[in-house]
Design a protein around this motif. Sequence first.
Motif, PDB file in Angstrom:
ATOM      1  N   LEU A  43      60.110  28.727  42.491  1.00  0.00           N
ATOM      2  CA  LEU A  43      59.947  29.679  43.585  1.00  0.00           C
ATOM      3  C   LEU A  43      59.418  31.020  43.078  1.00  0.00           C
ATOM      4  O   LEU A  43      58.568  31.650  43.716  1.00  0.00           O
ATOM      5  N   MET A  44      59.908  31.449  41.907  1.00  0.00           N
ATOM      6  CA  MET A  44      59.446  32.703  41.322  1.00  0.00           C
ATOM      7  C   MET A  44      57.990  32.606  40.906  1.00  0.00           C
ATOM      8  O   MET A  44      57.176  33.496  41.178  1.00  0.00           O
ATOM      9  N   HIS A  45      57.631  31.507  40.229  1.00  0.00           N
ATOM     10  CA  HIS A  45      56.242  31.314  39.807  1.00  0.00           C
ATOM     11  C   HIS A  45      55.309  31.341  41.020  1.00  0.00           C
ATOM     12  O   HIS A  45      54.259  31.993  41.003  1.00  0.00           O
ATOM     13  N   ALA A  46      55.692  30.629  42.066  1.00  0.00           N
ATOM     14  CA  ALA A  46      54.854  30.541  43.260  1.00  0.00           C
ATOM     15  C   ALA A  46      54.731  31.891  43.960  1.00  0.00           C
ATOM     16  O   ALA A  46      53.654  32.270  44.427  1.00  0.00           O
ATOM     17  N   LYS A  47      55.825  32.623  44.041  1.00  0.00           N
ATOM     18  CA  LYS A  47      55.810  33.938  44.693  1.00  0.00           C
ATOM     19  C   LYS A  47      54.897  34.904  43.936  1.00  0.00           C
ATOM     20  O   LYS A  47      54.084  35.609  44.553  1.00  0.00           O
ATOM     21  N   LEU A  48      55.023  34.922  42.620  1.00  0.00           N
ATOM     22  CA  LEU A  48      54.197  35.817  41.815  1.00  0.00           C
ATOM     23  C   LEU A  48      52.728  35.416  41.879  1.00  0.00           C
ATOM     24  O   LEU A  48      51.836  36.278  41.982  1.00  0.00           O
ATOM     25  N   MET A  49      52.458  34.115  41.831  1.00  0.00           N
ATOM     26  CA  MET A  49      51.073  33.650  41.947  1.00  0.00           C
ATOM     27  C   MET A  49      50.497  34.014  43.314  1.00  0.00           C
ATOM     28  O   MET A  49      49.329  34.406  43.419  1.00  0.00           O
ATOM     29  N   ARG A  50      51.288  33.889  44.355  1.00  0.00           N
ATOM     30  CA  ARG A  50      50.812  34.264  45.688  1.00  0.00           C
ATOM     31  C   ARG A  50      50.429  35.747  45.717  1.00  0.00           C
ATOM     32  O   ARG A  50      49.373  36.111  46.249  1.00  0.00           O
ATOM     33  N   GLU A  51      51.261  36.591  45.136  1.00  0.00           N
ATOM     34  CA  GLU A  51      50.973  38.023  45.108  1.00  0.00           C
ATOM     35  C   GLU A  51      49.676  38.312  44.344  1.00  0.00           C
ATOM     36  O   GLU A  51      48.852  39.124  44.783  1.00  0.00           O
ATOM     37  N   ILE A  52      49.493  37.647  43.232  1.00  0.00           N
ATOM     38  CA  ILE A  52      48.290  37.846  42.418  1.00  0.00           C
ATOM     39  C   ILE A  52      47.045  37.365  43.161  1.00  0.00           C
ATOM     40  O   ILE A  52      46.024  38.056  43.214  1.00  0.00           O
ATOM     41  N   LEU A  53      47.125  36.202  43.754  1.00  0.00           N
ATOM     42  CA  LEU A  53      45.984  35.625  44.465  1.00  0.00           C
ATOM     43  C   LEU A  53      45.600  36.468  45.677  1.00  0.00           C
ATOM     44  O   LEU A  53      44.406  36.680  45.950  1.00  0.00           O
ATOM     45  N   GLU A  54      46.596  36.933  46.388  1.00  0.00           N
ATOM     46  CA  GLU A  54      46.311  37.781  47.551  1.00  0.00           C
ATOM     47  C   GLU A  54      45.725  39.114  47.113  1.00  0.00           C
ATOM     48  O   GLU A  54      44.819  39.652  47.763  1.00  0.00           O
ATOM     49  N   GLU A  55      46.210  39.638  46.001  1.00  0.00           N
ATOM     50  CA  GLU A  55      45.670  40.886  45.454  1.00  0.00           C
ATOM     51  C   GLU A  55      44.188  40.737  45.103  1.00  0.00           C
ATOM     52  O   GLU A  55      43.405  41.673  45.254  1.00  0.00           O
ATOM     53  N   HIS A  56      43.819  39.544  44.660  1.00  0.00           N
ATOM     54  CA  HIS A  56      42.426  39.281  44.302  1.00  0.00           C
ATOM     55  C   HIS A  56      41.632  38.694  45.467  1.00  0.00           C
ATOM     56  O   HIS A  56      40.532  38.186  45.284  1.00  0.00           O
ATOM     57  N   GLU A  57      42.228  38.757  46.640  1.00  0.00           N
ATOM     58  CA  GLU A  57      41.551  38.429  47.899  1.00  0.00           C
ATOM     59  C   GLU A  57      41.089  36.969  47.999  1.00  0.00           C
ATOM     60  O   GLU A  57      40.011  36.673  48.505  1.00  0.00           O
ATOM     61  N   TYR A  58      41.962  36.075  47.549  1.00  0.00           N
ATOM     62  CA  TYR A  58      41.698  34.653  47.788  1.00  0.00           C
ATOM     63  C   TYR A  58      42.064  34.309  49.229  1.00  0.00           C
ATOM     64  O   TYR A  58      42.955  34.923  49.818  1.00  0.00           O
ATOM     65  N   GLU A  59      41.370  33.326  49.778  1.00  0.00           N
ATOM     66  CA  GLU A  59      41.593  32.906  51.147  1.00  0.00           C
ATOM     67  C   GLU A  59      42.999  32.299  51.279  1.00  0.00           C
ATOM     68  O   GLU A  59      43.525  31.702  50.345  1.00  0.00           O
TER      69      GLU A  59
END
Length: 206
Positions: free
Chosen positions: A94-110
């Motif tokens: 859950l932590m890995h996924a949450k952090l990856m989501r934050e990073i991906l959204e920061e880099h403007e992935y769809e």
Amino acid sequence: MAIENQIRFESTIQTIDEINLQDPNKELYEGKSVAKEWLYSQRMTEMTFQYAEDPTEAMQLAARGQHIKRWSIPRNDYPMDRKGYLKWRTDLKLMHAKLMREILEEHEYESDTVDWITMMVKKNKLKTDPSSQALEDIICMVFLKYYFSEFAKTKSEEKIIAILQKTWAKMTSKGQEMALKLPFEEEEAHLIKKALDLSSTKYFYL
């Protein structure tokens, strides 16, 4: 497959690496002490390209971030029993996924790409989603190639055989075939052969 936006992709990879380079736990690599989870992420990327000749952008990102900041949730913070182990593993995913989501959204992935990558990182839909199962194959092969030898020294043979059988059951036939071609040492090959009840060692490249 072609990367949709190379600059965005490379920036995202750099962000993941910068986080993993903060790991206080070290591993010796080519005579140098390096961050353990950074090295793991490099090995995941390497194995991804061995597994798939042309991996998707989502697969590359999921593989690179699969253990992101793993040291922040230590195993010894949980009871040293199976229930504690399973809770630890769940919290990590859950932590890995949450952090990856934050990073991906920061880099403007769809949003659909973000959902897909975090689904793989959480190991959801292993039996129904080919990309999630492919990542599991890669994870298992990285374990067998780079970590199995040292891990085997810490457990009884009975325990190691049980773990190998569980690892094998997680993999597809493609992953199993590739795993059998890894360069195992003689003792490692013996344990795997015993776990899989193979009739000979002809499959192993010793």
